[in-house]
Design a protein around this motif. Sequence first.
Motif, PDB file in Angstrom:
ATOM      1  N   GLN A   1       0.863  -1.129  -0.004  1.00 52.63           N
ATOM      2  CA  GLN A   1      -0.098   0.019   0.031  1.00 52.63           C
ATOM      3  C   GLN A   1       1.020   1.235   0.138  1.00 52.63           C
ATOM      4  OE1 GLN A   1      -3.648   0.280  -0.411  1.00 52.63           O
ATOM      5  NE2 GLN A   1      -2.690   2.269  -0.930  1.00 52.63           N
TER       6      GLN A   1
ATOM      7  N   ASN B   1      -1.378  -1.094  -4.707  1.00 54.27           N
ATOM      8  CA  ASN B   1      -2.143  -1.001  -3.553  1.00 54.27           C
ATOM      9  C   ASN B   1      -2.387  -2.365  -2.917  1.00 54.27           C
ATOM     10  OD1 ASN B   1      -3.995   1.636  -3.440  1.00 54.27           O
ATOM     11  ND2 ASN B   1      -4.113   1.083  -5.513  1.00 54.27           N
TER      12      ASN B   1
ATOM     13  N   ARG C   1      -7.426  -0.455  -2.462  1.00 59.94           N
ATOM     14  CA  ARG C   1      -7.993   0.563  -2.869  1.00 59.94           C
ATOM     15  C   ARG C   1      -7.718   0.664  -4.361  1.00 59.94           C
ATOM     16  NH1 ARG C   1      -4.834   4.969   1.289  1.00 59.94           N
ATOM     17  NH2 ARG C   1      -5.892   4.282   3.082  1.00 59.94           N
TER      18      ARG C   1
ATOM     19  N   ASP D   1     -10.759   4.449  -1.764  1.00 60.10           N
ATOM     20  CA  ASP D   1     -11.044   3.351  -0.866  1.00 60.10           C
ATOM     21  C   ASP D   1     -12.600   3.022  -1.721  1.00 60.10           C
ATOM     22  OD1 ASP D   1     -12.204   1.307   0.705  1.00 60.10           O
ATOM     23  OD2 ASP D   1     -11.518   2.528   2.333  1.00 60.10           O
TER      24      ASP D   1
END
Length: 472
Positions: free
Chosen positions: A222, A237, A243, A265
């Motif tokens: 991430q 991600n 995400r 998100d």
Amino acid sequence: MKQKILLLWLVLLSTITLAQKHDIHILAANDMHAQIEVFPQLAALIDSLRAEDPSLLVFSAGDNRTGNPINDKYRIPAYPMVALMNLTGFNGSTLGNHEFDVHSLSRLIGLSNFRYICANIFPSDSVNIKTVPYQIFDVEGLKVGIVGAIQLSPQGIPSTHPDNVKGIRFKPAEEVIPQYEWLSRECDVTILLSHLGYPKDREMAQQFPWFDLIIGGHTHTQLKGNEVENGILITQNKNKFGRVTYITLTVDSGKVVDKKAEYIDVKKYSKRSGLVDAMIAHFNDNPEFRRVVAIADTPFETREELGCMMCDAYISECHADLAVENPGGVRIDSHPAGDITVLDILEMDPFDNNAVVLELTGEELVTMMRTYCHDKYVSFPFVGGFKCEVIMDRKEPGIIKDVKLTTPDGKKFNMKKKYRVATNNYIPATSKIPEGSAHTLNIQTTDILTRFLENNKTVNYQGVRRLTVLSR
């Protein structure tokens, strides 16, 4: 005279138009792992972004499948993901290592409305896998060149069972990417669509500074949105729609002059597509998946607890002395107390692996485990019927220095004795074992786990630990 002035004005206006800055927008996903239940929000998000910019490009950095039995056990394995990616308008995907799970890739490619872009795969004609090494997209007159690449394990193939890639050659990405440097001269924007992992993406940025952007996957890293290596923006991600990334590249006179990434998100996106909801309801219509096979008295809080249960199932149902399970074969992190369903089992163990029994001494067992994980603890197998003390090297962090075995009650382990060791067919295919020691049972590991749970009716693995890690 008036005609000359008018012509000059037209030339001037044309020059001003060409010199204008243009934004190219990209939505990128990686390691979606068949999380089809997120697609209603993703579809609504894409519709919203395309309403603002009809030229929006949507890409996947690979591992579109594996992790959801609704998708993976469909009549055509992984077709639901392809159908949903078609509907939402993906423009391209590179190949992830899990694209090779179960032999349906050729058929899936034929059903996809987008191309699979991968430069370091070389399939033979017999496997009928149609990919392209690169693709050029026209975005309102600007050319966007995409090169794709997939990770390779130390065996020289993606991280999948060797049987899944028979008839396919691979080359390291760094060997083939130089062939496509011409794209940076031909195109206004050049992008690496990568399933190499974040550390490797950083290396690619150092080796190939002519890329403007690397859209990454594989390591489920991430990132925050400001990761720039050697002037190249890198995005990635977490897996399973942790995400998605909304990327803006500003182009001026054939060069990228600004780049930014925003992480969205998508699971919390407020809008949903009703059409996609209906498609998912259709895909989910399988009552067998909801059948309860056992009850968990307490929650499973770690992968090791789940892995220990799987090892015990191998021992019980394969009449073995010992068992091992690779951590990559346990595909969920936890499970709450309560019902364990068929769907849960298939999510836990989604690879259609067969059970294998090996005749190994204690010394040969240690060799198998160490060669499987390449002496790195991060992928050291879970165990059953014995305990392991894994000693890490203080001078070389992350490297295993020694492995010591004990009996379940902590007594000395007989390293010379032959044991019947049960596991899945992936471990012996990717590690060093004596020739002729492995015997495939032609029983899927999911069937073994189902039978074990049905026979026991209740299970409790809270706090079970069989691996101890020390540093010396």
